[in-house]
Design an enzyme around this catalytic site. Sequence first.
Site, PDB file in Angstrom:
ATOM      1  N   GLN A  14       0.823  -1.211   0.000  1.00 42.19           N
ATOM      2  CA  GLN A  14       0.000   0.000   0.000  1.00 42.19           C
ATOM      3  C   GLN A  14       0.851   1.252   0.000  1.00 42.19           C
ATOM      4  O   GLN A  14       0.514   2.247  -0.640  1.00 42.19           O
ATOM      5  CB  GLN A  14      -0.913   0.022   1.228  1.00 42.19           C
ATOM      6  CG  GLN A  14      -2.263  -0.615   1.026  1.00 42.19           C
ATOM      7  CD  GLN A  14      -3.167  -0.387   2.228  1.00 42.19           C
ATOM      8  OE1 GLN A  14      -2.934   0.510   3.041  1.00 42.19           O
ATOM      9  NE2 GLN A  14      -4.186  -1.207   2.343  1.00 42.19           N
ATOM     10  N   LEU A  34     -12.069  -0.201   0.961  1.00 44.08           N
ATOM     11  CA  LEU A  34     -11.495   0.298  -0.282  1.00 44.08           C
ATOM     12  C   LEU A  34     -11.594   1.818  -0.353  1.00 44.08           C
ATOM     13  O   LEU A  34     -10.732   2.473  -0.948  1.00 44.08           O
ATOM     14  CB  LEU A  34     -12.199  -0.337  -1.487  1.00 44.08           C
ATOM     15  CG  LEU A  34     -11.594  -0.024  -2.853  1.00 44.08           C
ATOM     16  CD1 LEU A  34     -10.160  -0.522  -2.941  1.00 44.08           C
ATOM     17  CD2 LEU A  34     -12.442  -0.618  -3.967  1.00 44.08           C
ATOM     18  N   ALA A  35     -12.624   2.376   0.266  1.00 43.87           N
ATOM     19  CA  ALA A  35     -12.819   3.828   0.229  1.00 43.87           C
ATOM     20  C   ALA A  35     -11.613   4.581   0.754  1.00 43.87           C
ATOM     21  O   ALA A  35     -11.200   5.598   0.180  1.00 43.87           O
ATOM     22  CB  ALA A  35     -14.071   4.204   1.026  1.00 43.87           C
ATOM     23  N   ASP A  36     -11.006   4.106   1.845  1.00 45.19           N
ATOM     24  CA  ASP A  36      -9.838   4.827   2.368  1.00 45.19           C
ATOM     25  C   ASP A  36      -8.574   4.486   1.582  1.00 45.19           C
ATOM     26  O   ASP A  36      -7.688   5.321   1.423  1.00 45.19           O
ATOM     27  CB  ASP A  36      -9.659   4.577   3.867  1.00 45.19           C
ATOM     28  CG  ASP A  36      -9.149   3.188   4.211  1.00 45.19           C
ATOM     29  OD1 ASP A  36      -7.952   2.938   4.032  1.00 45.19           O
ATOM     30  OD2 ASP A  36      -9.946   2.364   4.690  1.00 45.19           O
ATOM     31  N   GLN A  37      -8.480   3.254   1.045  1.00 39.71           N
ATOM     32  CA  GLN A  37      -7.287   2.871   0.283  1.00 39.71           C
ATOM     33  C   GLN A  37      -7.172   3.627  -1.044  1.00 39.71           C
ATOM     34  O   GLN A  37      -6.066   3.832  -1.558  1.00 39.71           O
ATOM     35  CB  GLN A  37      -7.302   1.366   0.019  1.00 39.71           C
ATOM     36  CG  GLN A  37      -7.216   0.518   1.276  1.00 39.71           C
ATOM     37  CD  GLN A  37      -7.403  -0.957   1.002  1.00 39.71           C
ATOM     38  OE1 GLN A  37      -6.852  -1.495   0.035  1.00 39.71           O
ATOM     39  NE2 GLN A  37      -8.173  -1.637   1.837  1.00 39.71           N
ATOM     40  N   HIS A  64     -10.242   5.429   9.269  1.00 41.99           N
ATOM     41  CA  HIS A  64      -9.122   5.366   8.332  1.00 41.99           C
ATOM     42  C   HIS A  64      -9.308   6.378   7.205  1.00 41.99           C
ATOM     43  O   HIS A  64      -8.346   7.019   6.765  1.00 41.99           O
ATOM     44  CB  HIS A  64      -8.980   3.956   7.756  1.00 41.99           C
ATOM     45  CG  HIS A  64      -8.249   3.009   8.647  1.00 41.99           C
ATOM     46  ND1 HIS A  64      -8.881   2.293   9.641  1.00 41.99           N
ATOM     47  CD2 HIS A  64      -6.936   2.664   8.718  1.00 41.99           C
ATOM     48  CE1 HIS A  64      -7.989   1.546  10.278  1.00 41.99           C
ATOM     49  NE2 HIS A  64      -6.800   1.750   9.742  1.00 41.99           N
TER      50      HIS A  64
END
Length: 327
Positions: free
Chosen positions: A100, A277-280, A300
């Site tokens: 990441q 997935l929204a924060d990634q 997050h």
Amino acid sequence: MLTVDGSCLEGGGQIVRLAVALSALAQTPVTVTRIRENRKNPGLAPQHIAAVRAVAGACDAECTGLLPQSREITFTPGGLRRADLRIDPGTAGSIPLILQAWLPVALRAGGSITVTGGTEVAWSPTIDYLDRVLAPVLRRAGASIAVEVLERGYYPRGGGRVHVRVEPSRPGPIAVPEGKGECGIVSCSTGLPAHVVERQAAAAREFLRRDPGLACTATLDAREGGAGPGSSVTVWSGAKGAVALGRRGLPAEEVGRTAARALARECESPGTVDVHLADQLLVYLACYGGEYSTHTLSMHARTACWILSEFGYPVGCRVNDVVEFSG
């Protein structure tokens, strides 16, 4: 020199990973203070050090403070460069979390990385989630990302090994279409009988067929040997995914149903991506623009928005019945 307080909001390793990635992208030196100060074991763990070193290798950065339990680091980036890296935290630390940090930087200049550690560990996305949920969104935007799982590794022994290669690219805006999209299951194990992955997959597939009405294709990956036994299930539908890990005494069927149950909840909730997935995706949204939505503004995501603003990256967030992110 920008200073980021590592104890703010989520207060964990996410702040370190994102801060050094943004430092490399913005070519702005950063000091991260009070790292994981409120955690049970504060300071840097081996996987955090490995993530910083991965980013440093992609930009010839100078670093100080990269020691276990260190609560402050400085990161001074050099120019972005194509590099072929090997990173080993020496533990079962999460390979996906190390990736990441590295991936948004590597996409600028290209390169490859081979990371050793845990491919599926607690409090982390699985490597299959990264490859089947996160990466497809980036690939649709124009990114070139190839993921190869050489060995799978589980806590506490690790031993997993993943090779990722990216080509230099400037992806277009992040866009996630409405709808369910492709639905899939990856059921995997190391050092366990082959019937474990079969039972995990069958239970997940039956739950998803019956409840949200998803027809999923299952991939089985049962590997012999390995540093230690373990199993996991990753399920997804479009840009929404969920994972579950096996453990001693937990029936394989329950592992599959746990992942499927979590995905069903995501599919029933508003938004185009799942809450994780929204924060990634926020770092890519800041770099390339676009928009997507989810059902909950997680801590997050709040933390990522805060760090992005510290570096001057514009990301908008609107919260009504659904959380909408735009950049």
